[in-house]
Design an enzyme around this catalytic site. Structure first.
Site, PDB file in Angstrom:
ATOM      1  N   CYS A 234       0.792  -1.226   0.000  1.00 27.06           N
ATOM      2  CA  CYS A 234       0.000   0.000   0.000  1.00 27.06           C
ATOM      3  C   CYS A 234       0.836   1.295   0.000  1.00 27.06           C
ATOM      4  O   CYS A 234       1.331   1.687  -1.031  1.00 27.06           O
ATOM      5  CB  CYS A 234      -0.979  -0.055   1.173  1.00 27.06           C
ATOM      6  SG  CYS A 234      -2.441   0.950   0.904  1.00 27.06           S
TER       7      CYS A 234
ATOM      8  N   ARG B 280     -12.917   5.496  -0.585  1.00 26.76           N
ATOM      9  CA  ARG B 280     -11.777   4.602  -0.431  1.00 26.76           C
ATOM     10  C   ARG B 280     -12.189   3.239  -0.954  1.00 26.76           C
ATOM     11  O   ARG B 280     -13.374   2.892  -0.914  1.00 26.76           O
ATOM     12  CB  ARG B 280     -11.378   4.454   1.053  1.00 26.76           C
ATOM     13  CG  ARG B 280     -10.858   5.706   1.692  1.00 26.76           C
ATOM     14  CD  ARG B 280     -10.472   5.449   3.148  1.00 26.76           C
ATOM     15  NE  ARG B 280      -9.254   4.647   3.284  1.00 26.76           N
ATOM     16  CZ  ARG B 280      -8.022   5.140   3.152  1.00 26.76           C
ATOM     17  NH1 ARG B 280      -7.829   6.406   2.881  1.00 26.76           N
ATOM     18  NH2 ARG B 280      -6.972   4.354   3.291  1.00 26.76           N
TER      19      ARG B 280
ATOM     20  N   HIS C 287      -3.841  -5.649   2.715  1.00 27.98           N
ATOM     21  CA  HIS C 287      -3.441  -5.453   4.095  1.00 27.98           C
ATOM     22  C   HIS C 287      -3.806  -6.686   4.884  1.00 27.98           C
ATOM     23  O   HIS C 287      -4.487  -7.563   4.408  1.00 27.98           O
ATOM     24  CB  HIS C 287      -4.177  -4.264   4.703  1.00 27.98           C
ATOM     25  CG  HIS C 287      -3.511  -2.972   4.408  1.00 27.98           C
ATOM     26  ND1 HIS C 287      -2.270  -2.661   4.871  1.00 27.98           N
ATOM     27  CD2 HIS C 287      -3.935  -1.904   3.697  1.00 27.98           C
ATOM     28  CE1 HIS C 287      -1.948  -1.449   4.462  1.00 27.98           C
ATOM     29  NE2 HIS C 287      -2.929  -0.965   3.738  1.00 27.98           N
TER      30      HIS C 287
HETATM   31  N1  GLN Z   1      -2.526   6.570   2.392  1.00 29.70           N
HETATM   32  C1  GLN Z   1      -2.570   5.679   1.282  1.00 29.70           C
HETATM   33  C2  GLN Z   1      -3.951   5.543   0.671  1.00 29.70           C
HETATM   34  O1  GLN Z   1      -4.926   5.824   1.328  1.00 29.70           O
HETATM   35  C3  GLN Z   1      -2.039   4.343   1.699  1.00 29.70           C
HETATM   36  C4  GLN Z   1      -2.972   3.667   2.646  1.00 29.70           C
HETATM   37  C5  GLN Z   1      -2.421   2.430   3.217  1.00 29.70           C
HETATM   38  O2  GLN Z   1      -1.215   2.181   3.261  1.00 29.70           O
HETATM   39  N2  GLN Z   1      -3.318   1.660   3.699  1.00 29.70           N
HETATM   40  O3  GLN Z   1      -4.078   5.150  -0.460  1.00 29.70           O
END
Ligand code: GLN
Length: 221
Positions: free
Chosen positions: A93, A128, A192
């Site tokens: 990520c 998101r 993740h």
């Molecule tokens: N901040 C980045 C995004 O929102 C990475 C997020 C993350 O590592 N989970 O895309």
């Protein structure tokens, strides 16, 4: 044999259980009778490319990513050299985004990457990509299951392969069915939670590559 793992910015980029990937790498190595030494390399510390058999670069929030993006520029040449010399690296990520050209964060600010691999990341407004994800890795024939949570939308350059093809979920950008990136011995993903605990074949593949590199280095030494 002792494998040396560098946890890049491990004290800053370590969200959503990413550190579980390190535990899984240690577990797989131990199963093969190999011990593991892990070292965090963070702000104002040099990245000494020839010191490591494996690098792990986790994800994080925009705030930490911004801090890292400034510091990582001074390590950029060494990280690129490590990658070009077939160093094994797993990036998740936020770490994944910073290996590319740039990342536009949720507020619209452009955060500079190190252009180690040809891709860039844009943001999306008030959204998101959050949820379960399944991808198919054409290179290994494996299917990976995981969880994604990111604002960024990543677009791969022509010569960069995806880690897998999205079967369920959003992946890199919600449009082209790609998820993550593969370049030389670098594995990048938005998974993740962590990626490797749920996908042991991938963990074993990464450890095997690191062992091979370690042995090659020792033969040359
Ligand atoms: N901040 C980045 C995004 O929102 C990475 C997020 C993350 O590592 N989970 O895309």
């Amino acid at each position: 044999m002792k494998l040396r793992i560098c946890h890049l910015y491990g004290n800053l980029l370590n969200t959503y259980g990413d550190n579980g990937n390190l535990l899984m790498l240690q577990y797989c190595a131990r199963q093969k009778g190999i011990t593991v030494e892990t070292e965090i390399v963070s702000l104002d510390q040099p990245f000494e490319a020839d010191q490591y058999d494996l690098v792990f670069f986790g994800g994080g929030q925009d705030y930490e990513q911004f801090i890292v993006s400034k510091d990582i520029q001074q390590k950029a040449d060494d990280i690129k050299e490590y990658i070009e010399k077939d160093g094994v690296l797993l990036a998740i990520c936020g770490g994944y985004q910073l290996l590319g050209h740039h990342y536009v964060d949720a507020s619209g600010k452009e955060i500079k990457g190190i252009s180690a691999i040809d891709y860039y990341t844009l943001n999306q407004e008030n959204n998101r990509f959050i949820g379960d994800i399944t991808i198919y890795d054409e290179e290994s024939g494996d299917t990976y299951h995981g969880f994604e949570n990111h604002n960024g939308r990543t677009f791969l350059g022509d010569h960069v392969r995806a880690l897998g093809i999205v079967q369920e979920g959003k992946g890199n950008n919600g449009e082209d069915k790609t998820e993550g990136a593969r370049y030389k011995n670098v594995f990048c993903s938005y998974f993740h939670g962590p990626l490797l605990v749920r996908n042991i074949h991938l963990a074993e593949r990464i450890v095997d590559l690191a062992v091979k590199n370690h042995q090659k280095k020792n033969l040359l030494a």
